[in-house]
Motif scaffolding. Structure first.
Motif, PDB file in Angstrom:
ATOM      1  N   ASN A 376      -6.530 -16.383  63.101  1.00  0.00           N
ATOM      2  CA  ASN A 376      -7.432 -17.425  63.604  1.00  0.00           C
ATOM      3  C   ASN A 376      -7.008 -18.811  63.128  1.00  0.00           C
ATOM      4  OD1 ASN A 376      -9.052 -15.536  64.908  1.00  0.00           O
ATOM      5  ND2 ASN A 376     -10.385 -15.246  63.129  1.00  0.00           N
ATOM      6  N   TYR A 377      -6.522 -18.889  61.893  1.00  0.00           N
ATOM      7  CA  TYR A 377      -6.089 -20.185  61.364  1.00  0.00           C
ATOM      8  C   TYR A 377      -4.892 -20.711  62.143  1.00  0.00           C
ATOM      9  CZ  TYR A 377      -4.380 -23.654  58.029  1.00  0.00           C
ATOM     10  OH  TYR A 377      -3.931 -24.809  57.444  1.00  0.00           O
ATOM     11  N   LYS A 378      -3.905 -19.847  62.368  1.00  0.00           N
ATOM     12  CA  LYS A 378      -2.729 -20.284  63.119  1.00  0.00           C
ATOM     13  C   LYS A 378      -3.097 -20.625  64.562  1.00  0.00           C
ATOM     14  CE  LYS A 378       0.840 -17.947  60.415  1.00  0.00           C
ATOM     15  NZ  LYS A 378       1.966 -16.974  60.444  1.00  0.00           N
ATOM     16  N   SER A 379      -4.006 -19.853  65.155  1.00  0.00           N
ATOM     17  CA  SER A 379      -4.455 -20.166  66.517  1.00  0.00           C
ATOM     18  C   SER A 379      -5.168 -21.513  66.548  1.00  0.00           C
ATOM     19  CB  SER A 379      -5.388 -19.064  67.019  1.00  0.00           C
ATOM     20  OG  SER A 379      -4.726 -17.812  67.048  1.00  0.00           O
ATOM     21  N   SER A 380      -5.938 -21.803  65.499  1.00  0.00           N
ATOM     22  CA  SER A 380      -6.641 -23.089  65.444  1.00  0.00           C
ATOM     23  C   SER A 380      -5.662 -24.246  65.305  1.00  0.00           C
ATOM     24  CB  SER A 380      -7.631 -23.087  64.271  1.00  0.00           C
ATOM     25  OG  SER A 380      -8.604 -22.072  64.422  1.00  0.00           O
ATOM     26  N   LEU A 381      -4.614 -24.051  64.506  1.00  0.00           N
ATOM     27  CA  LEU A 381      -3.607 -25.103  64.385  1.00  0.00           C
ATOM     28  C   LEU A 381      -2.902 -25.346  65.715  1.00  0.00           C
ATOM     29  CD1 LEU A 381      -1.943 -24.344  60.913  1.00  0.00           C
ATOM     30  CD2 LEU A 381      -3.725 -26.013  61.462  1.00  0.00           C
ATOM     31  N   CYS A 382      -2.615 -24.273  66.440  1.00  0.00           N
ATOM     32  CA  CYS A 382      -2.006 -24.439  67.768  1.00  0.00           C
ATOM     33  C   CYS A 382      -2.956 -25.165  68.710  1.00  0.00           C
ATOM     34  CB  CYS A 382      -1.628 -23.074  68.331  1.00  0.00           C
ATOM     35  SG  CYS A 382      -0.286 -22.255  67.442  1.00  0.00           S
ATOM     36  N   PHE A 383      -4.254 -24.872  68.593  1.00  0.00           N
ATOM     37  CA  PHE A 383      -5.235 -25.544  69.441  1.00  0.00           C
ATOM     38  C   PHE A 383      -5.308 -27.035  69.103  1.00  0.00           C
ATOM     39  CE2 PHE A 383      -9.711 -26.919  69.996  1.00  0.00           C
ATOM     40  CZ  PHE A 383      -9.762 -26.865  71.383  1.00  0.00           C
ATOM     41  N   LEU A 384      -5.306 -27.359  67.818  1.00  0.00           N
ATOM     42  CA  LEU A 384      -5.306 -28.776  67.438  1.00  0.00           C
ATOM     43  C   LEU A 384      -4.043 -29.481  67.910  1.00  0.00           C
ATOM     44  CD1 LEU A 384      -6.717 -28.572  63.786  1.00  0.00           C
ATOM     45  CD2 LEU A 384      -7.920 -29.287  65.847  1.00  0.00           C
ATOM     46  N   GLU A 385      -2.931 -28.778  67.844  1.00  0.00           N
ATOM     47  CA  GLU A 385      -1.683 -29.365  68.344  1.00  0.00           C
ATOM     48  C   GLU A 385      -1.773 -29.607  69.850  1.00  0.00           C
ATOM     49  OE1 GLU A 385       3.132 -28.357  68.306  1.00  0.00           O
ATOM     50  OE2 GLU A 385       1.677 -27.022  67.344  1.00  0.00           O
ATOM     51  N   TYR A 406     -12.619 -33.754  62.890  1.00  0.00           N
ATOM     52  CA  TYR A 406     -11.322 -33.110  62.636  1.00  0.00           C
ATOM     53  C   TYR A 406     -11.237 -32.653  61.178  1.00  0.00           C
ATOM     54  CZ  TYR A 406      -6.244 -32.443  63.096  1.00  0.00           C
ATOM     55  OH  TYR A 406      -4.981 -31.913  63.140  1.00  0.00           O
ATOM     56  N   ILE A 407     -11.639 -33.526  60.264  1.00  0.00           N
ATOM     57  CA  ILE A 407     -11.598 -33.182  58.841  1.00  0.00           C
ATOM     58  C   ILE A 407     -12.557 -32.030  58.539  1.00  0.00           C
ATOM     59  CG2 ILE A 407     -12.041 -34.073  56.522  1.00  0.00           C
ATOM     60  CD1 ILE A 407     -11.210 -36.833  57.544  1.00  0.00           C
ATOM     61  N   GLU A 408     -13.734 -32.073  59.133  1.00  0.00           N
ATOM     62  CA  GLU A 408     -14.703 -31.004  58.919  1.00  0.00           C
ATOM     63  C   GLU A 408     -14.191 -29.674  59.466  1.00  0.00           C
ATOM     64  OE1 GLU A 408     -18.087 -29.053  57.681  1.00  0.00           O
ATOM     65  OE2 GLU A 408     -17.351 -31.061  57.172  1.00  0.00           O
ATOM     66  N   PHE A 409     -13.497 -29.720  60.603  1.00  0.00           N
ATOM     67  CA  PHE A 409     -12.932 -28.502  61.184  1.00  0.00           C
ATOM     68  C   PHE A 409     -11.892 -27.884  60.245  1.00  0.00           C
ATOM     69  CE2 PHE A 409      -9.879 -26.248  63.886  1.00  0.00           C
ATOM     70  CZ  PHE A 409     -10.729 -25.419  64.594  1.00  0.00           C
ATOM     71  N   MET A 410     -11.050 -28.726  59.631  1.00  0.00           N
ATOM     72  CA  MET A 410     -10.038 -28.204  58.715  1.00  0.00           C
ATOM     73  C   MET A 410     -10.668 -27.683  57.426  1.00  0.00           C
ATOM     74  SD  MET A 410      -7.266 -28.349  60.338  1.00  0.00           S
ATOM     75  CE  MET A 410      -6.241 -27.827  58.980  1.00  0.00           C
TER      76      MET A 410
END
Length: 755
Positions: A376-385, A406-410
């Motif tokens: 899920n973390y890697k998928s979220s990083l791809c989504f942010l990208e 954005y900061i709260e999401f991370m």
């Protein structure tokens, strides 16, 4: 001649026999400063006292005072005639003063009168200037209030016209002059092609600009009663504008009217109310499809996706962003439009995504299941990208990353806890493997790579743990420094386990060191497994493993990659230094086994002492067993499989040198004791012959026991040398073997070693 009225100061020897007084003062005292118009005695003295003691300063000033008085007396004495006649020349001074007083008083009176007139003129001028300034300020305030009133009236008029504009324009009831008044000189040559929403949005943009102007006026006159009376009208106008603008913006979103949306966004930007636009877009466009993708809020809602995985949900969200949101994102990123103040990516899309995941799939953020968390973390990083891909420039990307959402999401992704769980999992697996009391060879497994390269289960466990640190389903690049530290800790743990075990084996006290029983019970063949595994681990860590890690961290600066490379190579060195320790343990074990036969050397003394046996002609039986443990070890299956030629040579040399050293110590002690014993017996025999009266000149031609013992040892070391040669070791190259040869060899063979 005049005399000094003051009592003369006592003259010192310096005054009598030294330099003149005017030149005798110190260098720090400068008398020329006393005549300056701005001379201040207090400041001058305070400055000097910072580096001159008070007593010295006082003494120096007194000396200077005495010099001045002395000089004054000399001047009076020199010009005494002029000094006496000075008073005789001052004749009729009083009458001259009286004549000059009247004109001076007249001039003074005129000056005072002129000064009074100037002061009155200046006061009048300042009063007029103050009145003028007050008048200007009053006029500015009045103009400000009038402008405020006109703007409020204009806004109210435009808002009143706003509902009737579409109908009037459709029916053509409004003439071209009225249209020009409403649009503030905006050209409507193509009015027939302009739709209703665009017309409303243009009018709303005009109203927004007027409201922005009104906001400026309020900021400069907010404390005035007139403004307090206008507050309700302004608030009412602002409320109507927000409502109308919201309806127009929602209508534009529903029909995807680019022109209307552009005008509405400019209106929102003009009144500095971007939050409302972002919230309307979030609730109108983003929230519905997010509710469809990740249902939440209703207990009976059946979700399209199951579990806490987010990868498929993100793919659907991306598709909806492309279909439903891209048109507005393109409008807001138009160059030179002033719409860069909007952040629909963060405050509309990402905010709704975060809220929906928190409500619909709260377990997605939980690191308690590390594998799912990492996906899920890697998928979220791809989504942010993916979201950052909609930013038109690098500054826009930086602005997106600085947004609070954005900061709260991370922050939702607790990578620290994730690493702690992985640390316990990986380090715990190695600790469990190292706690076994024996060295266990690994069984044939399906993983051929491991079974072919490493032998012991402990080594296989270490390699598994090292690989786990950098596996795609474990590694977090944001925690790469922690995983590198874990990698080094694993190598250190394995090295410490091995080095402490060897120390325990050497000390022979396994009971005091629980967990290292394997070291005491291990055989030399078991240590071959360790040497083999150390070589394979070293090759793997400093070879493919190093290249794999550098490839994963290729985005880091070169200096960081260099530090990582050095750290991994140092970790490999910690394994490399263990190999000599293991070899020493094998050598010690083989030597101890050989000593069981070598200790039979001590029986040679009993064989030849007082037995009258003849001179020996063949070696002892024990010699063939001295090198038997080494020979059996080298001819074993494990040595043939895991022992390289270099290690074989090193082991041979080590064992041969150590056995020879032990052999030399035993033989030299044996010969020394035999010679001392023979010397004592000879003295006793000679004493007995003297007492018996027998002649002591008769020489004994018999061979002594010491010679027999030395001959037996000589025959034994010859056979020992032949056995070493059969193993590939030249005994003549061993220094202690040459010493042993010289110790026991006959005198005619001392200098030539031959078997």
């Amino acid at each position: 001649m005049a005399t000094d009225v003051h009592s003369p100061l006592p003259r010192s020897t310096t005054d009598l026999f030294g330099d003149p007084m005017d030149d005798s003062h110190s260098l720090w005292l400068n008398p020329s400063k006393f005549s300056d118009t701005e001379f201040d005695p207090e400041s001058y003295i305070s400055d000097l006292r910072t580096f001159v003691p008070f007593d010295t300063l006082r003494s120096e000033l007194r000396s200077h005072l005495g010099a001045l008085k002395h000089e004054l007396v000399e001047l009076i004495n020199r010009d005494y005639a002029d000094f006496v006649s000075l008073s005789t020349k001052l004749v009729n001074v009083e009458s001259a003063v009286v004549r000059m007083r009247a004109p001076l008083l007249q001039i003074k009176e005129k000056i005072l009168d002129f000064r009074g007139s100037v002061d009155s003129s200046l006061a009048a001028l300042q009063s007029r200037l103050k009145q003028r300034t007050q008048a200007n300020e009053t006029r500015e305030v009045l103009e400000l209030l009038l402008d405020t009133f006109h703007v409020v009236s204009k806004v109210e008029k435009l808002i009143k016209e706003l509902p009737s504009v579409p109908a009037d324009w459709l029916s053509g009831a409004i003439n071209s002059t009225e249209k020009g008044q409403i649009s503030n000189n905006i050209s409507f040559q193509h009015a027939e092609g302009t739709n209703i929403r665009e017309t409303q949005s243009m009018l709303l943009e005009r109203i927004a600009s007027e409201m922005n102007r009104l906001k400026f006026y309020i900021a400069h006159a907010q404390d005035m009663p007139f403004m307090e009376n206008m507050v309700k009208r302004i608030q009412h106008a602002r409320l109507l504008l927000d409502t109308s603008l919201g309806h127009c913006f929602m209508d534009g979103l529903e029909h995807r009217d680019a022109n209307a949306l552009y005008n509405c966004l400019r209106a929102y930007a003009a009144i500095d109310n971007t939050t409302n636009a972002e919230e309307i877009f979030r609730s109108t466009v983003v929230a519905p499809f997010m509710q469809n993708i990740i249902p939440h809020g209703s207990p009976g809602t059946v979700g399209v996706s199951s579990g806490d995985e987010l990868e498929q949900d993100y793919e659907r969200i991306k598709q909806h962003i492309k279909d439903d949101c891209k048109f507005l994102l393109d409008i807001s990123s138009t160059e030179n439009s002033g719409l860069h103040v909007f952040s629909f990516l963060a405050n509309s899309i990402l905010k709704e995504v975060l809220s929906t995941i928190q409500k619909g799939k709260p377990g997605a953020f939980s690191p308690g299941r590390p594998t799912e968390f990492l996906k899920n973390y890697k998928s979220s990083l791809c989504f942010l990208e993916y979201l950052e891909g909609y930013c038109p420039s690098r500054p826009a990307v930086a602005k997106l990353r600085e947004e609070a959402v954005y900061i709260e999401f991370m922050r939702q992704w607790n990578t620290g806890v994730y690493f702690s769980l992985r640390f316990q999992e990986i380090a715990g697996a190695l600790d469990t493997a190292l706690m076994t009391t024996t060295l266990v060879p690994s069984q044939k497994s399906s993983n051929l790579e491991y079974s072919q390269s490493l032998v012991l289960k402990q080594s296989n466990s270490l390699m598994d743990c090292l690989r786990s640190c950098w596996r795609d389903d474990v590694l977090l690049l944001s925690c790469s420094d922690k995983f590198l530290r874990l990698f080094l800790q694993l190598l250190s743990r394995y090295s410490n386990w091995l080095s402490v075990g060897l120390s325990v084996r050497k000390a022979g006290n396994a009971s005091a060191n629980s967990g290292f029983e394997w070291a005491v019970s291990a055989s030399p063949d078991d240590f071959l497994y360790i040497i083999h595994d150390l070589n394979r681990l070293l090759e793997e860590v400093c070879g493919d493993y190093l290249g794999h890690v550098i490839g994963l961290l290729k985005s880091c600066p070169p200096e960081v990659l260099d530090l990582v490379k050095q750290s991994i190579l140092r970790g490999g060195d910690s394994l490399k230094v263990l190999q000599p320790l293991v070899i020493n343990s094998i050598v010690e074990t083989l030597v101890e086994k050989s000593m069981e036969d070598l200790r039979q050397v001590r029986g040679i003394t009993a064989t030849f002492r007082m037995t009258n046996k003849p001179l020996p002609v063949r070696h002892s039986l024990y010699v063939s067993g001295v090198l038997r443990p080494l020979k059996v070890f080298l001819e074993g299956e494990r040595a043939a499989t895991y022992l390289t030629s270099e290690l074989r040579k090193e082991l041979l040399q080590g064992v041969a040198f150590e056995i020879t050293r032990r052999y030399y110590e035993l033989a030299s002690d044996l010969v020394s004791v035999a010679r001392k014993t023979e010397s004592s017996l000879q003295k006793i025999r000679l004493g007995a012959q003297r007492r018996a009266g027998a002649s002591s000149d008769v020489s004994d031609n018999n061979i002594s026991d010491t010679d027999k013992i030395c001959m037996q040892l000589f025959l034994d070391i010859q056979e020992y040398g032949r056995n070493l040669a059969s193993l590939g070791v030249d005994a003549a190259t061993i220094p202690l073997y040459r010493s042993l040869w010289q110790c026991v060899a006959p005198s005619d063979k001392q200098n030539t070693i031959s078997f």
